[in-house]
Design a protein around this motif. Structure first.
Motif, PDB file in Angstrom:
ATOM      1  N   ARG A 176       7.325 -23.182 -12.364  1.00 21.06           N
ATOM      2  CA  ARG A 176       6.884 -22.217 -11.354  1.00 21.06           C
ATOM      3  C   ARG A 176       5.673 -22.685 -10.541  1.00 21.06           C
ATOM      4  O   ARG A 176       5.421 -22.146  -9.460  1.00 21.06           O
ATOM      5  N   LEU A 177       4.907 -23.654 -11.066  1.00 17.00           N
ATOM      6  CA  LEU A 177       3.709 -24.120 -10.361  1.00 17.00           C
ATOM      7  C   LEU A 177       3.728 -25.644 -10.246  1.00 17.00           C
ATOM      8  O   LEU A 177       2.780 -26.326 -10.645  1.00 17.00           O
ATOM      9  N   PRO A 178       4.784 -26.231  -9.685  1.00 12.09           N
ATOM     10  CA  PRO A 178       4.897 -27.698  -9.669  1.00 12.09           C
ATOM     11  C   PRO A 178       3.797 -28.383  -8.859  1.00 12.09           C
ATOM     12  O   PRO A 178       3.492 -29.543  -9.101  1.00 12.09           O
ATOM     13  N   GLY A 179       3.199 -27.671  -7.912  1.00 15.33           N
ATOM     14  CA  GLY A 179       2.138 -28.270  -7.103  1.00 15.33           C
ATOM     15  C   GLY A 179       0.746 -28.083  -7.683  1.00 15.33           C
ATOM     16  O   GLY A 179      -0.261 -28.359  -7.006  1.00 15.33           O
ATOM     17  N   LEU A 180       0.656 -27.658  -8.925  1.00  8.73           N
ATOM     18  CA  LEU A 180      -0.632 -27.375  -9.568  1.00  8.73           C
ATOM     19  C   LEU A 180      -1.544 -28.595  -9.549  1.00  8.73           C
ATOM     20  O   LEU A 180      -1.119 -29.720  -9.810  1.00  8.73           O
ATOM     21  N   ARG A 181      -2.817 -28.365  -9.243  1.00  4.33           N
ATOM     22  CA  ARG A 181      -3.820 -29.439  -9.286  1.00  4.33           C
ATOM     23  C   ARG A 181      -5.187 -28.846  -9.583  1.00  4.33           C
ATOM     24  O   ARG A 181      -5.439 -27.656  -9.339  1.00  4.33           O
ATOM     25  N   LEU A 182      -6.074 -29.686 -10.118  1.00  3.10           N
ATOM     26  CA  LEU A 182      -7.424 -29.245 -10.449  1.00  3.10           C
ATOM     27  C   LEU A 182      -8.239 -29.003  -9.188  1.00  3.10           C
ATOM     28  O   LEU A 182      -8.104 -29.729  -8.206  1.00  3.10           O
TER      29      LEU A 182
END
Length: 403
Positions: free
Chosen positions: A373-379
């Motif tokens: 659901r959050l494939p583009g997640l980044r810090l």
């Protein structure tokens, strides 16, 4: 035990929340069982090699109790694993009873049945994070507060029979109880936690439910050998460990994946196929605390040419053992594809973590759902800038992310 070297005082300084102190690698090579000074200022033995840690975890000559508790080395000024616990004369029998009582509640089969509930909780949290991100001016949300904390808390509350509405109260007690920087406030928090649990246990006695605390209260009522205070300590320990450790592993696992973008991309491409191996690698490398598991020698023990005397404190460094280059190829590298699958993240032997199936279930559901659901997640903040909690269990206070 003669402790003279300044470098041998625990805890060793670590570069950041994901890396261990380089000294561990030196000790594994040159002094795998070494005399150290604990944070509380007392002598202990530190064990750092995989084989030694694994063997001593299952060695019945070591225990959590002490033959002379008043003379035992203290480990920290926190109120968790700071010194000996349990009755020296009955430790093994008490532990056997505890495992017998809890094994059905934490069985792998029951955890599989719980997975749909966990996925529902995770999806609800992700839905809220999506809404928060849309409303946030900078598009940044806190994954710790929004997912890593609430999911394990909700799960352990349901399993133990603890009101979820009490979560802020017992989370605060857990934080203070495990804090090694607040002096006498830590044992006071433990006393408050015990009082909270006594109130809850007596409510269960009056109106038992289908939950673990009700089961333990019922067992204590019918077994004269089962001490009431021991039952309360066990309930506190279950609630503390049941959320603290998994909260931290979600945070550390997210950091490992997002600081290794190739591994995050691989997981998002095949969540179902890669999540199990990813979770095991998180359990291997995820090192939320700076010390280890505390044991006391119940008799003299000879290991690697060192004699550990009866009554000596022994700190088994799970973190160091899980990064032993004689066991793992490229041991410091986060690599879910590694061929070595064994690790000591859940301990070993008679004290193997009874909640291992629960933790694996939660972590697998959380990371599969995040990848889907959050494939583009980044810090949204550098790892070196994250605040580490000054507690025995460690972890981060916040986890700012965006996508």
């Amino acid at each position: 035990m003669n402790v003279t070297a300044e470098r041998s005082r625990l805890p060793f300084a670590r570069p950041n929340v994901l890396e261990l102190a380089p000294l561990y690698e030196v000790l594994r090579r040159e002094a795998p069982i070494t005399a150290v000074t604990t944070p509380a200022g007392d002598p202990a033995w530190l064990v750092t090699r995989f084989d030694d840690v694994r063997d001593l975890l299952s060695d019945k000559r070591l225990g959590r109790s002490h033959p002379e508790p008043e003379r035992a080395s203290r480990i920290t000024t926190a109120a968790v694993q700071e010194g000996p616990t349990g009755n020296y004369a009955t430790e093994e029998a008490d532990h056997t009873r505890m495992r017998r009582l809890l094994t059905p509640a934490f069985s792998a089969r029951r955890m599989v049945m719980l997975s749909d509930h966990v996925r529902h909780l995770v999806d609800d949290c992700i839905d809220r994070l999506l809404a928060e991100r849309s409303a946030a001016p900078d598009g940044v949300v806190d994954l710790h507060a929004g997912l890593a904390f609430p999911v394990p808390v909700a799960v352990i509350c349901r399993l133990l029979g603890v009101p979820e509405s009490d979560r802020d109260h017992f989370a605060s007690l857990s934080e203070r109880m495990a804090d090694h920087s607040i002096g006498d406030a830590a044992p006071r928090a433990r006393d408050e936690f015990n009082e909270y649990m006594i109130t809850l246990a007596e409510a269960k006695r009056a109106r038992p439910g289908e939950d673990v605390i009700s089961d333990l209260v019922r067992a204590q009522s019918t077994d004269e050998a089962y001490d009431y205070d021991e039952m309360i300590r066990l309930c506190v320990g279950l609630l503390f460990a049941g959320h603290e450790t998994t909260v931290n592993r979600i945070g550390l696992g997210t950091l490992f994946l997002l600081t290794h973008p190739e591994q995050w991309r691989a997981l998002t491409a095949d969540p179902a196929g890669r999540v199990n191996a990813t979770v095991e690698e998180i359990m291997r490398l995820g090192a939320p605390g700076d010390l280890g598991l505390l044991r006391y020698a119940h008799t003299d023990v000879d290991v690697d040419g060192v004699t550990i005397r009866r009554g000596d404190a022994v700190i088994l460094s799970i973190n160091s053992a899980n990064r032993d280059a004689s066991v793992y190829r490229d041991a410091e590298t986060f690599d879910p594809d590694r061929p070595e699958r064994n690790h000591l993240g859940f301990g070993h032997g008679p004290h193997f973590c009874i909640g291992a199936s629960l933790a694996r279930t939660e972590l697998r559901v959380v990371f599969a759902a995040m990848a889907e659901r959050l494939p583009g997640l980044r810090l949204a903040k550098d790892v070196d800038d994250l605040e580490v909690r000054p507690t025995l269990t460690g972890g981060v206070r916040e986890l700012p992310v965006t996508w």
